[in-house]
Design a protein around this motif. Structure first.
Motif, PDB file in Angstrom:
ATOM      1  N   GLY A 177       4.202 -11.079  16.661  1.00 35.08           N
ATOM      2  CA  GLY A 177       5.428 -10.660  17.573  1.00 35.08           C
ATOM      3  C   GLY A 177       5.663  -8.838  16.944  1.00 35.08           C
ATOM      4  N   SER A 178       5.509  -8.062  17.709  1.00 38.77           N
ATOM      5  CA  SER A 178       6.260  -6.727  16.852  1.00 38.77           C
ATOM      6  C   SER A 178       7.308  -7.041  15.499  1.00 38.77           C
ATOM      7  N   LEU A 179       8.381  -7.533  15.425  1.00 43.19           N
ATOM      8  CA  LEU A 179       9.395  -7.773  14.909  1.00 43.19           C
ATOM      9  C   LEU A 179       8.657  -7.893  13.460  1.00 43.19           C
ATOM     10  N   VAL A 180       8.184  -9.688  14.050  1.00 46.61           N
ATOM     11  CA  VAL A 180       7.655 -10.550  12.528  1.00 46.61           C
ATOM     12  C   VAL A 180       6.415  -9.058  11.774  1.00 46.61           C
ATOM     13  N   ALA A 181       5.366  -8.793  12.041  1.00 50.31           N
ATOM     14  CA  ALA A 181       4.581  -7.950  11.243  1.00 50.31           C
ATOM     15  C   ALA A 181       6.064  -6.956  11.113  1.00 50.31           C
ATOM     16  N   SER A 182       6.582  -6.344  11.679  1.00 44.11           N
ATOM     17  CA  SER A 182       7.090  -5.110  10.004  1.00 44.11           C
ATOM     18  C   SER A 182       7.995  -5.267   9.800  1.00 44.11           C
ATOM     19  N   ARG A 183       8.481  -6.949   9.838  1.00 43.56           N
ATOM     20  CA  ARG A 183       9.420  -6.973   8.924  1.00 43.56           C
ATOM     21  C   ARG A 183       8.654  -7.816   7.445  1.00 43.56           C
ATOM     22  N   CYS A 184       7.244  -8.108   7.825  1.00 45.28           N
ATOM     23  CA  CYS A 184       5.738  -8.131   6.521  1.00 45.28           C
ATOM     24  C   CYS A 184       6.056  -6.803   5.618  1.00 45.28           C
ATOM     25  N   LEU A 185       6.075  -5.338   6.968  1.00 43.84           N
ATOM     26  CA  LEU A 185       5.724  -4.445   6.015  1.00 43.84           C
ATOM     27  C   LEU A 185       6.582  -4.134   5.148  1.00 43.84           C
ATOM     28  N   ASP A 186       7.596  -3.959   5.866  1.00 38.53           N
ATOM     29  CA  ASP A 186       8.929  -3.857   5.383  1.00 38.53           C
ATOM     30  C   ASP A 186       9.252  -4.387   4.007  1.00 38.53           C
ATOM     31  N   LEU A 187       9.327  -5.933   4.253  1.00 38.15           N
ATOM     32  CA  LEU A 187       9.466  -6.090   2.680  1.00 38.15           C
ATOM     33  C   LEU A 187       8.626  -5.688   1.592  1.00 38.15           C
ATOM     34  N   LEU A 188       7.234  -5.693   1.688  1.00 40.00           N
ATOM     35  CA  LEU A 188       5.448  -4.655   1.040  1.00 40.00           C
ATOM     36  C   LEU A 188       6.372  -4.476   0.570  1.00 40.00           C
ATOM     37  N   VAL A 189       6.946  -3.099   1.602  1.00 40.91           N
ATOM     38  CA  VAL A 189       7.157  -1.793   1.054  1.00 40.91           C
ATOM     39  C   VAL A 189       7.952  -1.850  -0.443  1.00 40.91           C
ATOM     40  N   CYS A 190       9.299  -2.289  -0.152  1.00 41.59           N
ATOM     41  CA  CYS A 190       9.885  -2.798  -0.593  1.00 41.59           C
ATOM     42  C   CYS A 190       9.462  -3.625  -1.892  1.00 41.59           C
ATOM     43  N   GLY A 191       8.743  -3.871  -2.010  1.00 44.66           N
ATOM     44  CA  GLY A 191       8.474  -4.747  -3.364  1.00 44.66           C
ATOM     45  C   GLY A 191       7.197  -3.764  -4.422  1.00 44.66           C
ATOM     46  N   GLY A 192       6.909  -2.460  -3.673  1.00 45.12           N
ATOM     47  CA  GLY A 192       7.259  -1.046  -4.449  1.00 45.12           C
ATOM     48  C   GLY A 192       5.148  -0.784  -3.585  1.00 45.12           C
ATOM     49  N   ALA A 193       4.639  -1.216  -2.520  1.00 45.86           N
ATOM     50  CA  ALA A 193       3.806  -0.747  -1.724  1.00 45.86           C
ATOM     51  C   ALA A 193       3.794   0.999  -1.341  1.00 45.86           C
ATOM     52  N   ARG A 194       3.289   1.153  -0.959  1.00 51.01           N
ATOM     53  CA  ARG A 194       3.728   2.250   0.273  1.00 51.01           C
ATOM     54  C   ARG A 194       2.679   2.045   1.084  1.00 51.01           C
ATOM     55  N   HIS A 195       3.427   2.612   2.094  1.00 52.38           N
ATOM     56  CA  HIS A 195       2.373   2.817   3.806  1.00 52.38           C
ATOM     57  C   HIS A 195       1.669   3.806   3.597  1.00 52.38           C
ATOM     58  N   ALA A 196       0.852   3.430   4.013  1.00 55.73           N
ATOM     59  CA  ALA A 196      -0.978   4.014   3.913  1.00 55.73           C
ATOM     60  C   ALA A 196      -0.480   5.129   5.203  1.00 55.73           C
ATOM     61  N   GLU A 197      -1.229   6.210   4.551  1.00 59.65           N
ATOM     62  CA  GLU A 197      -1.056   7.032   5.459  1.00 59.65           C
ATOM     63  C   GLU A 197      -2.937   6.806   6.651  1.00 59.65           C
ATOM     64  N   PRO A 198      -2.564   7.537   7.706  1.00 58.67           N
ATOM     65  CA  PRO A 198      -3.922   6.938   9.133  1.00 58.67           C
ATOM     66  C   PRO A 198      -5.119   7.270   8.243  1.00 58.67           C
ATOM     67  N   GLY A 199      -5.601   5.940   8.394  1.00 59.84           N
ATOM     68  CA  GLY A 199      -7.393   6.522   7.794  1.00 59.84           C
ATOM     69  C   GLY A 199      -7.253   5.860   6.782  1.00 59.84           C
ATOM     70  N   GLU A 200      -6.358   5.962   5.685  1.00 54.69           N
ATOM     71  CA  GLU A 200      -6.361   6.082   4.136  1.00 54.69           C
ATOM     72  C   GLU A 200      -7.398   4.873   3.157  1.00 54.69           C
ATOM     73  N   PHE A 201      -7.305   3.729   4.748  1.00 55.50           N
ATOM     74  CA  PHE A 201      -7.833   2.480   3.802  1.00 55.50           C
ATOM     75  C   PHE A 201      -9.763   2.600   3.675  1.00 55.50           C
ATOM     76  N   THR A 202     -10.231   3.291   4.977  1.00 54.67           N
ATOM     77  CA  THR A 202     -11.676   3.935   5.133  1.00 54.67           C
ATOM     78  C   THR A 202     -11.490   5.018   3.838  1.00 54.67           C
ATOM     79  N   LYS A 203     -10.524   5.684   4.134  1.00 56.89           N
ATOM     80  CA  LYS A 203     -11.236   7.697   2.750  1.00 56.89           C
ATOM     81  C   LYS A 203     -10.936   6.580   1.410  1.00 56.89           C
ATOM     82  N   ARG A 204     -10.436   5.857   1.463  1.00 55.43           N
ATOM     83  CA  ARG A 204     -10.307   4.288   0.308  1.00 55.43           C
ATOM     84  C   ARG A 204     -11.909   4.451  -0.085  1.00 55.43           C
ATOM     85  N   ALA A 205     -12.474   3.170   0.980  1.00 57.25           N
ATOM     86  CA  ALA A 205     -13.923   2.832   0.555  1.00 57.25           C
ATOM     87  C   ALA A 205     -14.806   3.818   0.555  1.00 57.25           C
ATOM     88  N   PHE A 206     -14.174   4.989   1.084  1.00 56.30           N
ATOM     89  CA  PHE A 206     -15.494   6.056   0.963  1.00 56.30           C
ATOM     90  C   PHE A 206     -15.406   7.171  -0.162  1.00 56.30           C
TER      91      PHE A 206
END
Length: 285
Positions: free
Chosen positions: A97-126
């Motif tokens: 569901g859209s809500l539960v995924a968004s809530r999970c993301l918000d909780l991780l951000v509140c825990g200290g993570a930062r929203h990834a920029e578009p393509g940032e996972f692949t950028k880090r892989a490079f």
């Protein structure tokens, strides 16, 4: 790389890895030095992820700010450097569901993570050397593939075929450069590298470069397609032609001239090549 970029690379980033909307599952991904600690802070598992061997799935619950469970999840982590980004990576599989995924993301951000920029996972892989630049572009190519041919071409590039071909050309150039330098620095020495031999080597490299250019052009064509404009005078059947090619009523068709005023663009795949058909307003309207 400036200091700001270095600091941002040390951040732990997070994003929803699956498409937006309702589905069976949604995957929320974390990558960075604090990925395990942040995930353990929002999950209730039989054993914390930090004490779980990598690549072992754990069943548990996602907890909200009041430590109440809001979804039953699966969680797994991948240890650096054998992960997609080359960093510690955590994946949390929630219901889709859209809500539960968004809530999970918000909780991780509140825990200290930062929203990834578009393509940032692949950028880090490079940046970590997990993939080269052609492979990074191939990831987007696979995502945007509109035909089996485009998908196969992108998959070959992701496997490293294009990068290996480019590297072989580079090695040939370096070898030729060395032979030329020897001939220039020691003209009195007898070597096997006469002018004709060097010219043949250079000709072979030029042919390889042309082959590389053809491969890249073909890949671009398969990925981006060809833009085709349907142009003509008002009320001659341009919109009807678009609908007939698409086999659906995409454009409004009436007997009144000038019905189409804005560009209407749709993609049709023909023999593996995306055709971007553009219905235009009649000439003179």
């Amino acid at each position: 790389m400036n200091r700001t970029e270095e600091t941002r690379r040390e951040d732990t980033i997070t994003a929803i890895a699956t498409a937006w909307g309702e589905a069976g599952i949604a995957v929320v991904r974390l990558s960075g030095p604090e990925a395990l600690a942040i995930a353990d802070g929002v999950l209730a598992l039989a054993e914390p992820l930090s004490e779980t061997p990598p690549r072992h799935m754990r069943n548990g619950y996602l907890l909200d700010e009041k430590r109440n469970p809001i979804d039953q999840i699966l969680a797994v982590w991948f240890a650096a450097p054998k992960s997609y980004t080359g960093e510690n990576v955590v994946e949390i599989h929630t219901h889709g569901g859209s809500l539960v995924a968004s809530r999970c993301l918000d909780l991780l951000v509140c825990g200290g993570a930062r929203h990834a920029e578009p393509g940032e996972f692949t950028k880090r892989a490079f940046l970590s050397g997990r993939i080269d630049l052609p492979q990074a572009e191939a990831v987007l190519g696979i995502i945007r593939s509109r035909s089996d041919e485009a998908l196969r071409a992108a998959a070959r590039t992701l496997q490293g075929e294009l990068g290996a071909f480019a590297s072989s050309i580079y090695d040939e150039l370096m070898t030729l450069s060395g032979h030329v330098e020897v001939a220039l620095d020691f003209p009195e020495e007898e070597t096997q590298d006469d002018g004709d031999t060097l010219a043949l080597s250079l000709q072979a490299i030029v042919q390889s470069l042309e082959d590389l250019l053809d491969r890249c052009s073909t890949g671009f064509l398969l990925r981006e397609g060809v833009r085709v404009a349907i142009v003509g005078r008002p009320n001659v059947g341009k919109s009807s032609l678009l609908n007939a090619l698409l086999k659906e009523s995409r454009a409004i068709v009436t007997s009144v001239p000038g019905t189409t005023r804005d560009l209407i663009e749709e993609v049709l795949t023909y023999r593996g090549i995306p055709l971007r058909l553009v219905d235009t307003a009649g000439i003179g309207t």
